[in-house]
Design an enzyme around this catalytic site. Structure first.
Site, short mmCIF file in Angstrom:
data_model
loop_
_atom_site.label_atom_id
_atom_site.label_comp_id
_atom_site.label_asym_id
_atom_site.label_seq_id
_atom_site.Cartn_x
_atom_site.Cartn_y
_atom_site.Cartn_z
N GLU A 11 -2.20 -1.82 5.37
CA GLU A 11 -1.32 -2.66 4.56
C GLU A 11 -1.18 -2.04 3.15
O GLU A 11 -2.16 -1.57 2.60
CB GLU A 11 -1.92 -4.08 4.47
CG GLU A 11 -1.10 -5.04 3.64
CD GLU A 11 0.36 -5.06 4.06
OE1 GLU A 11 0.65 -5.28 5.25
OE2 GLU A 11 1.22 -4.84 3.19
N CYS B 137 -9.00 -2.79 -4.70
CA CYS B 137 -8.61 -1.67 -3.84
C CYS B 137 -8.90 -0.29 -4.42
O CYS B 137 -9.69 0.46 -3.86
CB CYS B 137 -7.14 -1.78 -3.48
SG CYS B 137 -6.82 -3.23 -2.46
N GLY C 241 -3.73 2.90 -20.00
CA GLY C 241 -4.35 1.59 -20.23
C GLY C 241 -5.86 1.69 -20.28
O GLY C 241 -6.42 2.73 -20.62
N LYS D 179 -3.60 5.60 4.30
CA LYS D 179 -3.90 4.48 3.38
C LYS D 179 -4.75 4.97 2.21
O LYS D 179 -4.46 4.69 1.04
CB LYS D 179 -4.61 3.37 4.15
CG LYS D 179 -5.09 2.24 3.30
CD LYS D 179 -3.95 1.47 2.66
CE LYS D 179 -4.44 0.59 1.53
NZ LYS D 179 -3.39 -0.10 0.82
N ILE E 43 2.36 5.63 -14.20
CA ILE E 43 1.88 6.51 -15.27
C ILE E 43 1.79 5.71 -16.57
O ILE E 43 2.01 6.26 -17.66
CB ILE E 43 2.75 7.79 -15.44
CG1 ILE E 43 4.22 7.44 -15.62
CG2 ILE E 43 2.52 8.76 -14.29
CD1 ILE E 43 5.05 8.64 -16.12
N VAL F 249 -4.66 -10.26 2.13
CA VAL F 249 -3.86 -9.58 3.16
C VAL F 249 -3.63 -10.49 4.37
O VAL F 249 -2.50 -10.63 4.84
CB VAL F 249 -4.55 -8.26 3.58
CG1 VAL F 249 -3.86 -7.65 4.78
CG2 VAL F 249 -4.52 -7.29 2.41
N1 LIG Z 1 -6.11 -7.25 -1.64
C1 LIG Z 1 -5.14 -6.36 -1.50
O1 LIG Z 1 -4.22 -6.27 -2.31
C2 LIG Z 1 -5.13 -5.43 -0.30
C3 LIG Z 1 -3.98 -4.68 -0.03
C4 LIG Z 1 -3.98 -3.81 1.06
C5 LIG Z 1 -5.10 -3.70 1.87
N2 LIG Z 1 -6.22 -4.44 1.57
C6 LIG Z 1 -7.36 -4.34 2.49
O2 LIG Z 1 -7.28 -5.46 3.39
C7 LIG Z 1 -8.59 -5.94 3.72
C8 LIG Z 1 -8.72 -7.40 3.33
O3 LIG Z 1 -8.61 -7.49 1.91
P1 LIG Z 1 -8.44 -8.89 1.17
O4 LIG Z 1 -8.24 -8.60 -0.27
O5 LIG Z 1 -7.46 -9.73 1.91
O6 LIG Z 1 -9.92 -9.47 1.40
P2 LIG Z 1 -10.52 -10.89 0.99
O7 LIG Z 1 -11.92 -10.65 0.60
O8 LIG Z 1 -9.59 -11.59 0.05
O9 LIG Z 1 -10.49 -11.72 2.38
C9 LIG Z 1 -11.22 -11.36 3.51
C10 LIG Z 1 -11.41 -12.61 4.37
O10 LIG Z 1 -12.00 -12.24 5.62
C11 LIG Z 1 -12.83 -13.31 6.02
N3 LIG Z 1 -13.75 -12.88 7.09
C12 LIG Z 1 -14.90 -12.17 7.00
N4 LIG Z 1 -15.43 -12.00 8.23
C13 LIG Z 1 -14.62 -12.60 9.12
C14 LIG Z 1 -14.62 -12.75 10.53
N5 LIG Z 1 -15.61 -12.26 11.29
N6 LIG Z 1 -13.60 -13.42 11.10
C15 LIG Z 1 -12.60 -13.94 10.35
N7 LIG Z 1 -12.55 -13.83 9.01
C16 LIG Z 1 -13.54 -13.17 8.39
C17 LIG Z 1 -13.51 -13.72 4.72
O11 LIG Z 1 -14.10 -15.02 4.83
C18 LIG Z 1 -12.34 -13.65 3.75
O12 LIG Z 1 -11.67 -14.90 3.66
C19 LIG Z 1 -9.56 -5.00 3.01
O13 LIG Z 1 -9.91 -3.96 3.89
C20 LIG Z 1 -8.73 -4.46 1.85
O14 LIG Z 1 -9.18 -3.20 1.42
C21 LIG Z 1 -6.25 -5.31 0.53
O1 LIG Z 2 0.74 2.72 -14.30
C1 LIG Z 2 -0.21 1.98 -13.97
C2 LIG Z 2 -0.21 1.19 -12.79
C3 LIG Z 2 -1.34 0.41 -12.50
N1 LIG Z 2 -2.41 0.41 -13.34
C4 LIG Z 2 -3.61 -0.39 -12.99
O2 LIG Z 2 -3.96 -0.11 -11.64
C5 LIG Z 2 -4.59 -1.24 -11.05
C6 LIG Z 2 -3.99 -1.53 -9.68
O3 LIG Z 2 -2.67 -1.99 -9.83
P1 LIG Z 2 -1.69 -2.20 -8.59
O4 LIG Z 2 -1.63 -0.99 -7.77
O5 LIG Z 2 -0.41 -2.73 -9.13
O6 LIG Z 2 -2.41 -3.41 -7.82
P2 LIG Z 2 -3.21 -3.57 -6.45
O7 LIG Z 2 -2.97 -4.95 -5.99
O8 LIG Z 2 -4.62 -3.11 -6.65
O9 LIG Z 2 -2.47 -2.61 -5.37
C7 LIG Z 2 -2.97 -1.33 -4.99
O10 LIG Z 2 -3.97 -1.44 -4.00
C8 LIG Z 2 -3.54 -2.13 -2.79
C9 LIG Z 2 -4.75 -2.29 -1.90
O11 LIG Z 2 -5.05 -1.14 -1.17
C10 LIG Z 2 -2.43 -1.32 -2.14
O12 LIG Z 2 -2.02 -1.97 -0.95
C11 LIG Z 2 -1.27 -1.19 -3.13
O13 LIG Z 2 -0.24 -0.40 -2.55
C12 LIG Z 2 -1.79 -0.53 -4.41
O14 LIG Z 2 -0.75 -0.46 -5.39
C13 LIG Z 2 -4.44 -2.39 -12.06
O15 LIG Z 2 -5.67 -2.57 -12.74
C14 LIG Z 2 -3.36 -1.91 -13.01
O16 LIG Z 2 -3.51 -2.42 -14.31
C15 LIG Z 2 -2.41 1.17 -14.51
O17 LIG Z 2 -3.39 1.16 -15.27
N2 LIG Z 2 -1.30 1.94 -14.79
#
Ligand SMILES: NC(=O)c1ccc[n+]([C@@H]2O[C@H](COP(=O)([O-])OP(=O)(O)OC[C@H]3O[C@@H](n4cnc5c(N)ncnc54)[C@H](O)[C@@H]3O)[C@@H](O)[C@H]2O)c1
Ligand SMILES: O=c1ccn([C@@H]2O[C@H](COP(=O)(O)OP(=O)(O)O[C@H]3O[C@H](CO)[C@@H](O)[C@H](O)[C@H]3O)[C@@H](O)[C@H]2O)c(=O)[nH]1
Length: 453
Positions: free
Chosen positions: A154, A266, A259, A210, A256, A11
């Site tokens: 996000e 997440c 799998g 969220k 839907i 993120v």
């Molecule tokens: N991965 C996704 O697709 C996704 C999507 C939407 C929301 N989120 C949310 O966003 C957040 C971040 O997720 P992510 O997947 O990017 O995490 P991540 O684990 O990939 O990265 C987190 C980063 O934060 C750093 N960090 C930790 N403590 C810190 C500090 N004090 N100062 C600066 N950096 C620090 C870590 O070293 C790491 O690089 C989570 O709350 C997650 O749930 C993730």
């Molecule tokens: O019809 C579907 C759609 C997804 N999946 C599974 O669901 C998981 C999550 O997939 P996806 O949502 O595409 O990926 P993420 O990157 O985990 O994204 C989710 O989680 C993020 C972190 O919160 C959010 O920001 C996104 O909106 C939300 O889609 C995966 O294992 C997929 O294989 C299924 O099994 N069936």
């Protein structure tokens, strides 16, 4: 505008790079020195389509810079975006230590008023806690500087993170401060030109939005998986049912696909955290707990089928299973909560070997399981099959969708596939002499020529 982003994970780095690309000046801060050193060298620690180009371009133009210093990060801008991890703690609740550590660093270092934007996924009430933490650090210095804490969750998906960030369905901003609202509008103005994507609301509503979005999507997946399991027992075909229900616009086709269960960083953690939040306020969130339970069961589906086919768990000793797809979804190397891990660990426990191929997650899997004697990484999808007793599929990468079945039959010991993503037409495999198990469809037994399973 000048912007600071704390955390350079999926993120934080995507946020920083995309904001820099539209002309903002962004400083990304991370406590992981190695990550920052690599980013300064133009090396991206994760596989995310389009991200490397974006980072290099904006680092090259000076719009995107990196630091490991909290003090420098706080001094850089008045807009401080927190995008650090919120992993589950031992009870399943979101661990807020990283978010609160950043809040404390902001309070300890700020020399001018700040807007603190919480982009990490955090339980309802965390923005209040963040504000308390900033205020306590300010108080300890005897400072009365002002600040706002804004919730801005996000919604990007891994594997499509850059595209999702650049073209968001909505941008949620939770605040009751008019000043913060204006600054957030300015920040996102470049992403908001064609139609208004901003949705302003109260902070707690934003935080819950969220979790509600992720829980809703996870519910759809567990729902279709439950129906798939029923379809199999009732002689129906889930792919026909999926199309049948998806054609109703009130239901739609997204999320839907049946799998082997949802994985990733997440859904599993956020569904779990929401049930913990519910318990904290004395509410039993029965539906959401069931979503989690159905998913846990779904992740064992492939192993159960493989064991049943070979005549029980004991019969798997010394068998070799070829595995296509390790990442929790295509276009990422993220292995967090990947269904492939549940399958591999069960196979190893039963004494079987796994020869796996994934287009990008191989190295990450080697990092996790390199010591496991039953694990072997294949260089390509066909060599994973050599002399294996069966093929299992956990991730629907494009390159698995139309393979050369003749080549596969030559390499595998048996014409036997356990498909956790319903990639193939059962009739075609039956005609070619394959035994084919998929999700929510009747198993296919061979009818024609060829080596039999
Ligand atoms: N991965 C996704 O697709 C996704 C999507 C939407 C929301 N989120 C949310 O966003 C957040 C971040 O997720 P992510 O997947 O990017 O995490 P991540 O684990 O990939 O990265 C987190 C980063 O934060 C750093 N960090 C930790 N403590 C810190 C500090 N004090 N100062 C600066 N950096 C620090 C870590 O070293 C790491 O690089 C989570 O709350 C997650 O749930 C993730
Ligand atoms: O019809 C579907 C759609 C997804 N999946 C599974 O669901 C998981 C999550 O997939 P996806 O949502 O595409 O990926 P993420 O990157 O985990 O994204 C989710 O989680 C993020 C972190 O919160 C959010 O920001 C996104 O909106 C939300 O889609 C995966 O294992 C997929 O294989 C299924 O099994 N069936």
């Amino acid at each position: 505008m000048r912007v600071t982003v704390f955390g350079t994970g999926y993120v934080g780095l995507v946020t920083g790079a995309c904001l820099a690309d539209v002309g903002h000046h962004v400083l990304c801060m991370d406590i992981n020195q190695d990550k920052i050193a690599r980013l300064r060298d133009g090396k991206i620690p994760i596989h995310e389509p389009g991200l490397e180009d974006l980072v290099r371009r904006n680092a090259g133009s000076g719009h995107l810079t990196f630091t490991t210093s909290h003090a420098d990060a706080v001094a850089y801008s008045d807009l401080q975006i927190v995008a650090v991890g919120t992993p589950p703690d031992e009870t399943g609740a979101a661990d807020l230590q990283y978010v609160l550590a950043v809040a404390e660093a902001i309070g300890a270092n700020m020399q001018s008023p700040k807007i603190v934007v919480v982009k990490s996924t955090v339980p309802v009430g965390t923005c209040d806690k963040t504000a308390e933490c900033v205020a306590a650090a300010l108080g300890a210095r005897g400072s009365t500087l002002g600040f706002d804490v804004v919730s801005n969750p996000e919604f990007l998906k891994e594997g499509a993170a850059v595209a999702d960030f650049q073209r968001p369905d909505r941008i949620i901003v939770g605040t009751n401060s008019a000043h913060a609202r204006n600054v957030m509008a300015e920040l996102y103005e470049p992403f908001n030109r064609n139609h208004d994507r901003m949705l302003y609301m109260a902070t707690r509503s934003s935080e819950l939005t969220k979790y509600a979005a992720n829980a809703m999507l996870a519910t759809r997946i567990s729902f279709i998986n439950e129906i798939a399991n029923l379809a199999e027992r009732l002689g129906a075909d889930i792919e026909q049912v999926r199309r049948g229900i998806g054609s109703d616009p009130r239901i739609g086709y997204h999320f839907i696909y049946p799998g082997v269960g949802y994985g990733g960083s997440c859904f599993p953690k956020d569904v779990q955290a929401l049930t913990r939040t519910a318990r904290e306020v004395g509410y039993h969130a029965g539906l959401i707990e069931a979503v989690e339970a159905v998913n846990a069961r779904q992740k064992t589906q492939l192993f159960d089928r493989i064991a049943a086919h070979f005549g029980g768990v004991d019969a798997l000793k010394d068998k070799t299973v070829a595995l296509w797809g390790l990442a929790f979804k295509p276009n990422t190397d993220d292995m967090r909560e990947a269904p492939s891990r549940v399958l591999m660990e069960a196979l190893w426990k039963a004494g079987a070997k796994v020869r796996a191929f994934d287009p990008v997650a191989g190295e990450e899997t080697r990092r996790l399981y390199g010591e496991e004697p039953g694990f072997e990484l294949a260089p390509d999808k066909y060599s994973a099959l050599d002399n294996a007793d069966a093929l299992a599929i956990c991730t629907e990468w494009q390159q698995f969708r139309a393979p050369d079945f003749d080549e596969m039959a030559l390499r595998l010991r048996n014409r036997l596939i356990f498909d956790g993503r319903n990639l193939y037409a059962p009739e075609r495999l039956r005609d070619d002499g394959w035994t084919y198990f998929s999700i929510g469809r009747a198993p296919v037994q061979p009818q024609a020529r060829g080596k039999q399973a």
